[in-house]
Motif scaffolding. Structure first.
Motif, PDB file in Angstrom:
ATOM      1  N   ARG A 155      -5.936  -1.001   4.557  1.00 12.60           N
ATOM      2  CA  ARG A 155      -5.379  -0.602   5.857  1.00 12.60           C
ATOM      3  C   ARG A 155      -4.535  -1.734   6.438  1.00 12.60           C
ATOM      4  O   ARG A 155      -3.441  -1.517   6.946  1.00 12.60           O
ATOM      5  N   GLU A 156      -5.036  -2.965   6.340  1.00 13.61           N
ATOM      6  CA  GLU A 156      -4.286  -4.118   6.847  1.00 13.61           C
ATOM      7  C   GLU A 156      -2.992  -4.330   6.058  1.00 13.61           C
ATOM      8  O   GLU A 156      -1.944  -4.632   6.641  1.00 13.61           O
ATOM      9  N   LEU A 157      -3.051  -4.165   4.746  1.00  7.69           N
ATOM     10  CA  LEU A 157      -1.836  -4.303   3.933  1.00  7.69           C
ATOM     11  C   LEU A 157      -0.805  -3.246   4.311  1.00  7.69           C
ATOM     12  O   LEU A 157       0.387  -3.538   4.397  1.00  7.69           O
ATOM     13  N   ARG A 158      -1.248  -2.030   4.533  1.00  7.87           N
ATOM     14  CA  ARG A 158      -0.307  -0.964   4.884  1.00  7.87           C
ATOM     15  C   ARG A 158       0.278  -1.164   6.272  1.00  7.87           C
ATOM     16  O   ARG A 158       1.383  -0.707   6.549  1.00  7.87           O
ATOM     17  N   ARG A 159      -0.450  -1.855   7.140  1.00  6.61           N
ATOM     18  CA  ARG A 159       0.033  -2.092   8.498  1.00  6.61           C
ATOM     19  C   ARG A 159       0.946  -3.314   8.576  1.00  6.61           C
ATOM     20  O   ARG A 159       1.975  -3.283   9.233  1.00  6.61           O
ATOM     21  N   THR A 160       0.571  -4.422   7.926  1.00 12.42           N
ATOM     22  CA  THR A 160       1.297  -5.675   8.105  1.00 12.42           C
ATOM     23  C   THR A 160       1.932  -6.219   6.830  1.00 12.42           C
ATOM     24  O   THR A 160       2.610  -7.238   6.880  1.00 12.42           O
ATOM     25  N   GLY A 161       1.726  -5.558   5.693  1.00 12.40           N
ATOM     26  CA  GLY A 161       2.249  -6.067   4.431  1.00 12.40           C
ATOM     27  C   GLY A 161       3.748  -5.868   4.284  1.00 12.40           C
ATOM     28  O   GLY A 161       4.369  -5.078   4.997  1.00 12.40           O
ATOM     29  N   VAL A 162       4.332  -6.592   3.340  1.00  8.93           N
ATOM     30  CA  VAL A 162       5.754  -6.488   3.036  1.00  8.93           C
ATOM     31  C   VAL A 162       5.949  -5.309   2.086  1.00  8.93           C
ATOM     32  O   VAL A 162       5.259  -5.192   1.076  1.00  8.93           O
ATOM     33  N   ARG A 193       2.863  -2.225  -0.715  1.00 10.08           N
ATOM     34  CA  ARG A 193       2.879  -3.251   0.328  1.00 10.08           C
ATOM     35  C   ARG A 193       1.996  -4.382  -0.162  1.00 10.08           C
ATOM     36  O   ARG A 193       0.897  -4.154  -0.645  1.00 10.08           O
ATOM     37  N   TYR A 194       2.514  -5.619  -0.027  1.00  9.54           N
ATOM     38  CA  TYR A 194       1.754  -6.777  -0.483  1.00  9.54           C
ATOM     39  C   TYR A 194       1.660  -7.813   0.629  1.00  9.54           C
ATOM     40  O   TYR A 194       2.422  -7.816   1.582  1.00  9.54           O
ATOM     41  N   ASP A 195       0.692  -8.693   0.481  1.00 11.72           N
ATOM     42  CA  ASP A 195       0.471  -9.791   1.430  1.00 11.72           C
ATOM     43  C   ASP A 195       1.398 -10.937   1.030  1.00 11.72           C
ATOM     44  O   ASP A 195       1.281 -11.454  -0.079  1.00 11.72           O
ATOM     45  N   PRO A 196       2.325 -11.358   1.901  1.00 11.50           N
ATOM     46  CA  PRO A 196       3.257 -12.426   1.516  1.00 11.50           C
ATOM     47  C   PRO A 196       2.552 -13.759   1.246  1.00 11.50           C
ATOM     48  O   PRO A 196       3.034 -14.559   0.454  1.00 11.50           O
ATOM     49  N   ALA A 197       1.400 -13.994   1.858  1.00  3.35           N
ATOM     50  CA  ALA A 197       0.657 -15.229   1.602  1.00  3.35           C
ATOM     51  C   ALA A 197      -0.053 -15.191   0.246  1.00  3.35           C
ATOM     52  O   ALA A 197      -0.231 -16.215  -0.396  1.00  3.35           O
ATOM     53  N   ARG A 198      -0.465 -13.997  -0.170  1.00 10.39           N
ATOM     54  CA  ARG A 198      -1.130 -13.799  -1.472  1.00 10.39           C
ATOM     55  C   ARG A 198      -0.484 -12.586  -2.136  1.00 10.39           C
ATOM     56  O   ARG A 198      -0.995 -11.481  -2.041  1.00 10.39           O
ATOM     57  N   VAL A 238      -0.904   0.450  -2.961  1.00 12.97           N
ATOM     58  CA  VAL A 238       0.118   1.473  -3.186  1.00 12.97           C
ATOM     59  C   VAL A 238       0.284   2.258  -1.895  1.00 12.97           C
ATOM     60  O   VAL A 238      -0.691   2.711  -1.298  1.00 12.97           O
ATOM     61  N   ASP A 239       1.516   2.400  -1.452  1.00 10.71           N
ATOM     62  CA  ASP A 239       1.826   3.128  -0.225  1.00 10.71           C
ATOM     63  C   ASP A 239       1.844   4.629  -0.506  1.00 10.71           C
ATOM     64  O   ASP A 239       2.449   5.070  -1.476  1.00 10.71           O
ATOM     65  N   GLY A 240       1.192   5.394   0.344  1.00 12.59           N
ATOM     66  CA  GLY A 240       1.263   6.844   0.261  1.00 12.59           C
ATOM     67  C   GLY A 240       0.382   7.477  -0.797  1.00 12.59           C
ATOM     68  O   GLY A 240       0.410   8.679  -0.973  1.00 12.59           O
ATOM     69  N   ALA A 241      -0.402   6.695  -1.528  1.00  7.61           N
ATOM     70  CA  ALA A 241      -1.293   7.269  -2.546  1.00  7.61           C
ATOM     71  C   ALA A 241      -2.640   7.547  -1.904  1.00  7.61           C
ATOM     72  O   ALA A 241      -3.300   6.641  -1.413  1.00  7.61           O
ATOM     73  N   GLY A 242      -3.027   8.812  -1.893  1.00 11.42           N
ATOM     74  CA  GLY A 242      -4.290   9.180  -1.280  1.00 11.42           C
ATOM     75  C   GLY A 242      -5.475   8.680  -2.085  1.00 11.42           C
ATOM     76  O   GLY A 242      -5.544   8.902  -3.286  1.00 11.42           O
ATOM     77  N   GLN A 243      -6.378   7.994  -1.432  1.00  8.26           N
ATOM     78  CA  GLN A 243      -7.576   7.492  -2.099  1.00  8.26           C
ATOM     79  C   GLN A 243      -8.830   7.931  -1.361  1.00  8.26           C
ATOM     80  O   GLN A 243      -9.884   7.332  -1.520  1.00  8.26           O
ATOM     81  N   LEU A 244      -8.702   8.981  -0.578  1.00  4.85           N
ATOM     82  CA  LEU A 244      -9.817   9.448   0.243  1.00  4.85           C
ATOM     83  C   LEU A 244     -11.001   9.889  -0.613  1.00  4.85           C
ATOM     84  O   LEU A 244     -12.150   9.567  -0.297  1.00  4.85           O
ATOM     85  N   ARG A 245     -10.753  10.586  -1.711  1.00  3.34           N
ATOM     86  CA  ARG A 245     -11.857  11.056  -2.552  1.00  3.34           C
ATOM     87  C   ARG A 245     -12.638   9.891  -3.143  1.00  3.34           C
ATOM     88  O   ARG A 245     -13.866   9.905  -3.173  1.00  3.34           O
ATOM     89  N   GLY A 246     -11.929   8.890  -3.653  1.00  2.00           N
ATOM     90  CA  GLY A 246     -12.613   7.721  -4.209  1.00  2.00           C
ATOM     91  C   GLY A 246     -13.399   6.975  -3.152  1.00  2.00           C
ATOM     92  O   GLY A 246     -14.544   6.567  -3.377  1.00  2.00           O
ATOM     93  N   ASP A 247     -12.797   6.783  -1.982  1.00  2.00           N
ATOM     94  CA  ASP A 247     -13.494   6.109  -0.889  1.00  2.00           C
ATOM     95  C   ASP A 247     -14.724   6.899  -0.450  1.00  2.00           C
ATOM     96  O   ASP A 247     -15.785   6.330  -0.195  1.00  2.00           O
ATOM     97  N   ALA A 248     -14.585   8.225  -0.363  1.00  2.00           N
ATOM     98  CA  ALA A 248     -15.719   9.063   0.032  1.00  2.00           C
ATOM     99  C   ALA A 248     -16.831   8.990  -1.016  1.00  2.00           C
ATOM    100  O   ALA A 248     -18.017   8.910  -0.671  1.00  2.00           O
ATOM    101  N   PHE A 249     -16.461   8.989  -2.305  1.00  2.00           N
ATOM    102  CA  PHE A 249     -17.459   8.900  -3.369  1.00  2.00           C
ATOM    103  C   PHE A 249     -18.275   7.619  -3.232  1.00  2.00           C
ATOM    104  O   PHE A 249     -19.510   7.647  -3.243  1.00  2.00           O
TER     105      PHE A 249
END
Length: 154
Positions: free
Chosen positions: A32-39, A111-116, A122-133
């Motif tokens: 979530r942080e990468l998608r919000r503030t990542g490059v 989106r990646y972290d410029p410091a690391r 991956v932007d826009g790839a749904g991972q809800l099922r994996g997270d829910a599992f």
């Protein structure tokens, strides 16, 4: 169940469930942080260097080998200023995901972290099922462990 065994099993289940829940929460927060503030950039899906070339399953069975299953987490390559080409796997991709794998040489938004720069989502790839599992698995283990402990200490 013998008392020491139920305490050990209850404690193990509770700790395992808490560990899975903590790991899942950390992964979701990081993505979530990468998608919000990542490059933002486009990454190319690269061939997996660890994967064996596809072989004939009948030949593998005749030799007694189980057919190799490659990792479903894509290998991504992208250019980062000051670092050159970065090759890594995205956060939160496990073999328990339900999205189709990306084809080699496909361009995907990331989106990646410029410091690391190796920390990427991956932007826009749904991972809800994996997270829910993983969340439900952690909750189930933690709940079973707590129930075992409560049953012993009653």
């Amino acid at each position: 169940m013998d008392a020491p065994l139920s305490v050990f099993t209850g404690a193990w289940f509770t700790l395992f469930g808490a560990g899975v829940l903590g790991w899942c929460a950390l992964e979701i927060r990081t993505r979530r942080e990468l998608r919000r503030t990542g490059v933002s950039c486009l990454a190319r899906v690269l061939p997996d260097p660890a994967a064996r070339p596809a072989t004939d399953g009948a030949r593998d069975a005749a030799r007694g080998d189980a057919p190799e299953v490659s990792d479903t987490s894509p290998v991504l390559g992208y250019l980062v200023e000051g670092h050159g080409e970065v090759v890594t796997r995205p956060r939160g991709w496990t073999s328990v995901r339900r999205t189709p794998p990306f084809a080699v040489d496909t361009l995907v938004p990331v989106r990646y972290d410029p410091a690391r720069p190796t920390v990427v989502a991956v932007d826009g790839a749904g991972q809800l099922r994996g997270d829910a599992f993983w969340t439900l698995l952690g909750l189930a283990f933690a709940a079973c462990g707590v129930l075992l402990l409560l049953g012993f200490f009653r």
